[in-house]
Design an enzyme around this catalytic site. Structure first.
Site, PDB file in Angstrom:
ATOM      1  N   ARG A  16       0.816  -1.219   0.000  1.00  0.00           N
ATOM      2  CA  ARG A  16       0.000   0.000   0.000  1.00  0.00           C
ATOM      3  C   ARG A  16       0.851   1.271   0.000  1.00  0.00           C
ATOM      4  O   ARG A  16       0.341   2.356  -0.268  1.00  0.00           O
ATOM      5  CB  ARG A  16      -0.944   0.001   1.199  1.00  0.00           C
ATOM      6  N   GLU A 155     -12.092  -9.609  16.411  1.00  0.00           N
ATOM      7  CA  GLU A 155     -11.879  -8.756  15.252  1.00  0.00           C
ATOM      8  C   GLU A 155     -13.165  -8.029  14.895  1.00  0.00           C
ATOM      9  O   GLU A 155     -14.270  -8.526  15.149  1.00  0.00           O
ATOM     10  CB  GLU A 155     -11.401  -9.585  14.061  1.00  0.00           C
ATOM     11  N   ASN A 170      -6.785  -3.604  20.182  1.00  0.00           N
ATOM     12  CA  ASN A 170      -5.496  -4.283  20.165  1.00  0.00           C
ATOM     13  C   ASN A 170      -4.533  -3.499  19.274  1.00  0.00           C
ATOM     14  O   ASN A 170      -4.812  -3.261  18.102  1.00  0.00           O
ATOM     15  CB  ASN A 170      -5.693  -5.703  19.624  1.00  0.00           C
ATOM     16  N   TYR A 387      40.685  23.728  -9.276  1.00  0.00           N
ATOM     17  CA  TYR A 387      40.442  22.567 -10.151  1.00  0.00           C
ATOM     18  C   TYR A 387      40.893  22.892 -11.568  1.00  0.00           C
ATOM     19  O   TYR A 387      40.495  23.917 -12.136  1.00  0.00           O
ATOM     20  CB  TYR A 387      38.944  22.233 -10.115  1.00  0.00           C
TER      21      TYR A 387
END
Length: 411
Positions: A16, A155, A170, A387
């Site tokens: 998801r 549930e 829960n 550089y």
């Protein structure tokens, strides 16, 4: 106190999230979710930590390193199946095991410690971390008996009308007697619609054996939030950021606009420092006392001394001394060392350079691969030409040097 163990469930891919990055590695306030969980667990007196990996196992192990042992869940067949993968490491050991999901980055060590103590004081075989929420739809409900002990977890889809009115849910975090846990796991069935092995079934098995199963309720549902998609990830980020900012403010830091200030969890800030809106402070940054940071500044993994000002500027992986004034619109690139009492002004870029005490580059200069002494003045538009297209060279500017405007210093 008995031996304590921890099992962290981190095997899911997290479809998801719609991401190539595995779910538990998504960052919250700059740190992967599973790292937050491990960091909190390591604050406790835990003898062994086992992280159950699956998708992205190598990446999870690379993140956590030797802070955990690992068990591989090749097939994702449910939470009970995941815990059972730790059998070879933990089975037969006396003590208490906490089971935590790796996608709950907000859970705190204090709450887990309270869960352990509750479990041990009641002599329970299993203890469920619960919370109360106004809208419990979709969550498993905690059914208690008259003595307050847990009768069962129901549930949502299986709950009666009266059971659905219960708002204690829960959270998916548990403490178990370790021996009882692995014995019960052998009896968990996958006789359900999904054909998976569910950890809450262990609760039912222990109840049928006449064992004590209890629940400990946290006062903050937010810290049990599981992150399953980008919406929940943003919510976890908001909560973590607010928690972190509040902790700094309680420790004596002024944050002008907390809702628009981003501070990662490993940052340290001294008292009487002021953080202005639009500022991001990341990594293992340490900021001294009485500093002014921002507005609209980005500080990443820097050390900043006391009474330093950083305005509308960016600094990464560098050391910045005390009484320094940086900005506006300066850029301190990695591996730079800014000594005390330095002035780095607007549109000045410092890269892999040492800038000596009391020196100044007030505007429009680039100082890279350089050693600048003390009390040096670098005029507007000065550049260290470090550089040549193939190699970089070190520019050395000794103490007390005055460099006029529009100067190119070729190493």
């Amino acid at each position: 106190m008995s031996n304590r163990y921890a099992v962290i469930l981190a095997a899911g891919q997290g479809t998801r999230m719609k991401s190539k990055l595995y779910k538990v590695l998504h960052p919250v306030c700059g740190k992967p979710m599973v790292q937050h969980v491990v960091d909190q667990i390591t604050k406790l007196n835990i003898k062994e930590i086992v992280t159950v990996t699956g998708h992205g196992a190598e990446m999870v192990q690379a993140q956590l390193g030797d802070s955990s042992q690992y068990a591989l869940q090749d097939q994702q067949l449910g939470t009970a199946h995941a815990v059972s993968q730790a059998q070879n490491i933990l089975e037969g050991k006396a003590g208490v095991t906490i089971v935590v999901c790796g996608d709950t980055p907000l859970i705190r060590a204090e709450t887990m410690e309270d869960l352990f103590k509750h479990h041990e004081e009641l002599g329970a075989k299993a203890t469920i971390l619960t919370a109360r929420i106004e809208e419990p739809t979709g969550y498993g409900r905690i059914i208690r008996n008259a003595d307050g002990l847990v009768e069962k977890i129901v549930e949502h889809k299986d709950a009666s009308e009266d059971e659905r009115k219960i708002n204690e849910i829960n959270t998916g975090t548990y403490c178990f007697d370790n021996t009882a846990l692995f014995e019960a796991l052998k009896n968990v069935s996958n006789d359900n619609v999904q054909g998976e092995y569910y950890l809450p079934d262990v609760i039912e098995i222990l109840k049928k054996q006449g064992e004590v199963v209890t629940a400990f309720q946290t006062n903050e549902f937010e810290e049990t939030l599981g992150v399953n998609d980008r919406v929940a990830l943003a919510e976890a980020e908001r909560i973590m950021r607010a928690r972190t900012n509040a902790a700094h403010m309680r420790n004596g830091v002024t944050i002008i606009d907390p809702a628009n200030t981003y501070i990662e969890t490993d940052v340290e800030i001294g008292q009487d420092t002021v953080i202005y809106p639009g500022t991001m402070i990341k990594g293992k940054t340490v900021i001294g006392s009485e500093c002014h940071i921002g507005p609209n500044s980005e500080i990443d993994s820097c050390e900043i001394g006391a009474e330093t000002v950083v305005r509308q500027s960016v600094a990464h992986n560098s050391s910045i001394g005390a009484h320094v004034n940086i900005g506006p619109f300066a850029h301190i690139r990695p591996d730079s060392t800014i000594k005390d009492e330095v002035k780095i002004g607007n549109f000045v870029e410092i890269k892999k350079a040492v800038f000596g005490k009391g020196s100044k580059a007030s505007h429009l200069s680039y100082i890279g691969d350089a050693e600048v002494g003390s009390d040096v003045n670098i005029g507007c538009g000065s550049i260290t030409v470090n550089y040549d297209g193939k190699n970089k060279f070190l520019t050395k500017i000794e103490d007390g040097v005055f460099i006029g405007c529009n100067s190119n210093l070729v190493a």
